[in-house]
Design a protein around this motif. Structure first.
Motif, PDB file in Angstrom:
ATOM      1  N   ALA A  28       0.832  -1.209   0.000  1.00 13.26           N
ATOM      2  CA  ALA A  28       0.000   0.000   0.000  1.00 13.26           C
ATOM      3  C   ALA A  28       0.865   1.258   0.000  1.00 13.26           C
ATOM      4  CB  ALA A  28      -0.917  -0.003   1.219  1.00 13.26           C
ATOM      5  N   ARG A  29       1.915   1.245   0.792  1.00 11.67           N
ATOM      6  CA  ARG A  29       2.818   2.397   0.832  1.00 11.67           C
ATOM      7  C   ARG A  29       3.511   2.578  -0.518  1.00 11.67           C
ATOM      8  NH1 ARG A  29       5.536   0.786   4.807  1.00 11.67           N
ATOM      9  NH2 ARG A  29       4.274   1.732   6.443  1.00 11.67           N
ATOM     10  N   LYS A  30       3.872   1.470  -1.147  1.00 17.43           N
ATOM     11  CA  LYS A  30       4.509   1.537  -2.466  1.00 17.43           C
ATOM     12  C   LYS A  30       3.551   2.127  -3.495  1.00 17.43           C
ATOM     13  CE  LYS A  30       6.799  -1.357  -5.939  1.00 17.43           C
ATOM     14  NZ  LYS A  30       7.241  -2.733  -6.293  1.00 17.43           N
ATOM     15  N   CYS A  31       2.273   1.757  -3.419  1.00 15.87           N
ATOM     16  CA  CYS A  31       1.266   2.308  -4.336  1.00 15.87           C
ATOM     17  C   CYS A  31       1.183   3.825  -4.201  1.00 15.87           C
ATOM     18  CB  CYS A  31      -0.104   1.690  -4.052  1.00 15.87           C
ATOM     19  SG  CYS A  31      -0.271  -0.038  -4.571  1.00 15.87           S
ATOM     20  N   LEU A  32       1.149   4.298  -2.971  1.00 15.94           N
ATOM     21  CA  LEU A  32       1.056   5.743  -2.741  1.00 15.94           C
ATOM     22  C   LEU A  32       2.321   6.454  -3.213  1.00 15.94           C
ATOM     23  CD1 LEU A  32      -0.676   6.006   0.765  1.00 15.94           C
ATOM     24  CD2 LEU A  32      -1.712   6.141  -1.510  1.00 15.94           C
ATOM     25  N   GLU A  33       3.475   5.847  -2.956  1.00 17.61           N
ATOM     26  CA  GLU A  33       4.727   6.465  -3.397  1.00 17.61           C
ATOM     27  C   GLU A  33       4.797   6.539  -4.920  1.00 17.61           C
ATOM     28  OE1 GLU A  33       7.606   3.992  -1.527  1.00 17.61           O
ATOM     29  OE2 GLU A  33       7.479   5.027   0.416  1.00 17.61           O
ATOM     30  N   TRP A  34       4.298   5.504  -5.581  1.00 13.53           N
ATOM     31  CA  TRP A  34       4.278   5.506  -7.045  1.00 13.53           C
ATOM     32  C   TRP A  34       3.351   6.588  -7.571  1.00 13.53           C
ATOM     33  CZ3 TRP A  34       0.300   3.781 -10.573  1.00 13.53           C
ATOM     34  CH2 TRP A  34       0.709   3.742 -11.910  1.00 13.53           C
ATOM     35  N   ILE A  35       2.185   6.727  -6.957  1.00 10.86           N
ATOM     36  CA  ILE A  35       1.237   7.772  -7.374  1.00 10.86           C
ATOM     37  C   ILE A  35       1.852   9.151  -7.169  1.00 10.86           C
ATOM     38  CG2 ILE A  35      -0.978   8.863  -6.816  1.00 10.86           C
ATOM     39  CD1 ILE A  35      -2.070   6.068  -6.192  1.00 10.86           C
ATOM     40  N   ARG A  36       2.514   9.340  -6.063  1.00  9.30           N
ATOM     41  CA  ARG A  36       3.158  10.632  -5.796  1.00  9.30           C
ATOM     42  C   ARG A  36       4.245  10.923  -6.828  1.00  9.30           C
ATOM     43  NH1 ARG A  36       5.918  11.399  -0.019  1.00  9.30           N
ATOM     44  NH2 ARG A  36       7.339   9.862  -0.940  1.00  9.30           N
ATOM     45  N   LEU A  68      -6.520   8.977  -7.942  1.00 15.24           N
ATOM     46  CA  LEU A  68      -6.622   7.821  -8.835  1.00 15.24           C
ATOM     47  C   LEU A  68      -6.770   8.280 -10.282  1.00 15.24           C
ATOM     48  CD1 LEU A  68      -8.953   5.385  -6.852  1.00 15.24           C
ATOM     49  CD2 LEU A  68      -6.481   5.189  -7.207  1.00 15.24           C
ATOM     50  N   CYS A  69      -7.625   9.253 -10.496  1.00 18.01           N
ATOM     51  CA  CYS A  69      -7.836   9.755 -11.861  1.00 18.01           C
ATOM     52  C   CYS A  69      -6.627  10.523 -12.367  1.00 18.01           C
ATOM     53  CB  CYS A  69      -9.093  10.630 -11.897  1.00 18.01           C
ATOM     54  SG  CYS A  69     -10.632   9.706 -11.667  1.00 18.01           S
ATOM     55  N   LYS A  70      -5.903  11.185 -11.482  1.00 20.35           N
ATOM     56  CA  LYS A  70      -4.709  11.919 -11.901  1.00 20.35           C
ATOM     57  C   LYS A  70      -3.603  10.969 -12.343  1.00 20.35           C
ATOM     58  CE  LYS A  70      -5.193  16.362  -9.540  1.00 20.35           C
ATOM     59  NZ  LYS A  70      -4.569  17.340  -8.620  1.00 20.35           N
ATOM     60  N   VAL A  71      -3.390   9.909 -11.567  1.00 14.19           N
ATOM     61  CA  VAL A  71      -2.344   8.968 -11.968  1.00 14.19           C
ATOM     62  C   VAL A  71      -2.768   8.211 -13.226  1.00 14.19           C
ATOM     63  CG1 VAL A  71      -3.108   6.962 -10.591  1.00 14.19           C
ATOM     64  CG2 VAL A  71      -0.683   7.291 -11.076  1.00 14.19           C
ATOM     65  N   LEU A  72      -4.041   7.972 -13.372  1.00 11.82           N
ATOM     66  CA  LEU A  72      -4.546   7.342 -14.595  1.00 11.82           C
ATOM     67  C   LEU A  72      -4.231   8.207 -15.803  1.00 11.82           C
ATOM     68  CD1 LEU A  72      -6.534   4.921 -15.557  1.00 11.82           C
ATOM     69  CD2 LEU A  72      -8.194   6.761 -15.747  1.00 11.82           C
ATOM     70  N   ASN A  73      -4.445   9.518 -15.677  1.00 15.06           N
ATOM     71  CA  ASN A  73      -4.199  10.430 -16.798  1.00 15.06           C
ATOM     72  C   ASN A  73      -2.734  10.458 -17.220  1.00 15.06           C
ATOM     73  OD1 ASN A  73      -6.874  11.093 -16.966  1.00 15.06           O
ATOM     74  ND2 ASN A  73      -6.590  13.280 -16.694  1.00 15.06           N
ATOM     75  N   VAL A  74      -1.836  10.203 -16.276  1.00 15.80           N
ATOM     76  CA  VAL A  74      -0.418  10.158 -16.615  1.00 15.80           C
ATOM     77  C   VAL A  74      -0.092   8.887 -17.399  1.00 15.80           C
ATOM     78  CG1 VAL A  74       1.936  10.101 -15.689  1.00 15.80           C
ATOM     79  CG2 VAL A  74       0.206  11.538 -14.597  1.00 15.80           C
ATOM     80  N   ALA A  75      -0.784   7.812 -17.057  1.00 14.77           N
ATOM     81  CA  ALA A  75      -0.448   6.498 -17.611  1.00 14.77           C
ATOM     82  C   ALA A  75      -1.093   6.200 -18.961  1.00 14.77           C
ATOM     83  CB  ALA A  75      -0.819   5.401 -16.613  1.00 14.77           C
ATOM     84  N   VAL A  76      -2.305   6.694 -19.180  1.00 11.68           N
ATOM     85  CA  VAL A  76      -3.073   6.265 -20.355  1.00 11.68           C
ATOM     86  C   VAL A  76      -2.909   7.237 -21.522  1.00 11.68           C
ATOM     87  CG1 VAL A  76      -4.767   5.141 -18.872  1.00 11.68           C
ATOM     88  CG2 VAL A  76      -5.197   7.476 -19.663  1.00 11.68           C
ATOM     89  N   PRO A  77      -3.214   6.790 -22.749  1.00 13.80           N
ATOM     90  CA  PRO A  77      -3.168   7.700 -23.908  1.00 13.80           C
ATOM     91  C   PRO A  77      -4.264   8.754 -23.826  1.00 13.80           C
ATOM     92  CG  PRO A  77      -4.032   5.543 -24.531  1.00 13.80           C
ATOM     93  CD  PRO A  77      -3.517   5.399 -23.139  1.00 13.80           C
ATOM     94  N   ASP A  78      -4.158   9.761 -24.668  1.00 13.33           N
ATOM     95  CA  ASP A  78      -5.038  10.927 -24.584  1.00 13.33           C
ATOM     96  C   ASP A  78      -6.522  10.580 -24.659  1.00 13.33           C
ATOM     97  OD1 ASP A  78      -2.863  12.551 -24.309  1.00 13.33           O
ATOM     98  OD2 ASP A  78      -2.804  13.188 -26.403  1.00 13.33           O
ATOM     99  N   HIS A  79      -6.880   9.618 -25.505  1.00  7.66           N
ATOM    100  CA  HIS A  79      -8.304   9.341 -25.698  1.00  7.66           C
ATOM    101  C   HIS A  79      -8.940   8.654 -24.488  1.00  7.66           C
ATOM    102  CE1 HIS A  79      -6.583   5.412 -26.784  1.00  7.66           C
ATOM    103  NE2 HIS A  79      -7.786   4.904 -26.557  1.00  7.66           N
TER     104      HIS A  79
END
Length: 210
Positions: A28-36, A68-79
Motif C-alpha cells: 500500500a505504501r509503495k502504491c502511494l509512493e508511485w502515485i506521488r 486515482l484519476c490523476k495517476v490514470l491520466n499520466v499512464a493512459v493515452p489521450d483518448h
C-alpha cells in the motif's frame, strides 16, 4: 457513508476480518509512493509501521478518487484521459452531491482501467475503496495499472512493478511441422511393428505348447 454504517456482525464480520488481514502495508505504501512520483502531488505516504495507520492513510488519500484519476491520466493515452473540467470533478458544498461525485470518480477510474487493458479481475467495486470494504483489491488495481503502463513499448522510465507476463507463441515452419509428423508416423510404425512381432512370437509359443 463508511462512518455512518453499523458495525458488521457474525459471518460478515469474520469475512471482513479475513479481507483486512490480507492488506499489505508495504504494498500500500509503495502504491502511494508511485502515485506521488507519477503525479507530482504532495501527500503523506509514511505514517509509521503500524498497520492500522497505513490502512487509514491509504483510504483517506485515495477515497475521493482525485488522485486515482490523476495517476490514470499520466499512464493512459489521450483518448482515455479523464476530463477534469467535467461536473464529476467540480467541487460542491452539498455533501450528497460531493459523495455522489466521489463515487463517480472511482467508477470512472475503474472503467478507464479496463479500457486501458487491465483485466476486470484486477479492478474493484466502488465500495471496496469508498466504504473501505476491500482496500487490498484497491492496491492490486493500482499495481495492475502500473504494470500495464510499464509494459507499453513507449515506456522508458524506472520500473516500479514486476514485468507483465506476456504470451510467447512458438511459430514453426511447414517443413518443421512435416518433419514432426514424419517422426510421429515412424514411431507409430515402429510400435505397430513391435506389436505385430509380439503377436507372432506369442502364436509360435502357443503352437509349440500344442
Amino acid at each position: 457513508m463508511a462512518g455512518l454504517r453499523a458495525p458488521k456482525a457474525g459471518s460478515a464480520r469474520d469475512t471482513q476480518m479475513r479481507i483486512d488481514s490480507s492488506f499489505d502495508p508495504v504494498e500500500a505504501r509503495k502504491c502511494l509512493e508511485w502515485i506521488r512520483e507519477m503525479t507530482g502531488e504532495s501527500f503523506n505516504t509514511d505514517v509509521g509501521p503500524e498497520k492500522y495507520k497505513v490502512v487509514e492513510n491509504f483510504w483517506k488519500v485515495l477515497r475521493d478518487g482525485i488522485l486515482l484519476c490523476k495517476v490514470l491520466n499520466v499512464a493512459v493515452p489521450d483518448h482515455l484521459k479523464c476530463n477534469f473540467n467535467s461536473p464529476t470533478f467540480r467541487p460542491t458544498g452539498n455533501p450528497q452531491f460531493q459523495s455522489a461525485r466521489e463515487r463517480e470518480r472511482i467508477e470512472l477510474f475503474n472503467r478507464k482501467l479496463e479500457e486501458f487493458g487491465v483485466s476486470p479481475d484486477n479492478c474493484f467495486l466502488v465500495d471496496c475503496l469508498y466504504e473501505r470494504t476491500n482496500l487490498w483489491q484497491v492496491a492490486a488495481s493500482i499495481r495492475a495499472l502500473g504494470t500495464e503502463f510499464e509494459s507499453r513499448p513507449s515506456f522508458t522510465g524506472m520500473r516500479w512493478w514486476p514485468r507483465k507476463a506476456e504470451a510467447n507463441p512458438r511459430v514453426f515452419s511447414q517443413d518443421v511441422l512435416n518433419a514432426g509428423n514424419t517422426i510421429i508416423n515412424l514411431q507409430y510404425g515402429s510400435n505397430k511393428g513391435a506389436s505385430a512381432a509380439g503377436l507372432n512370437f506369442g502364436k509360435k509359443r502357443m503352437i509349440m505348447k500344442e
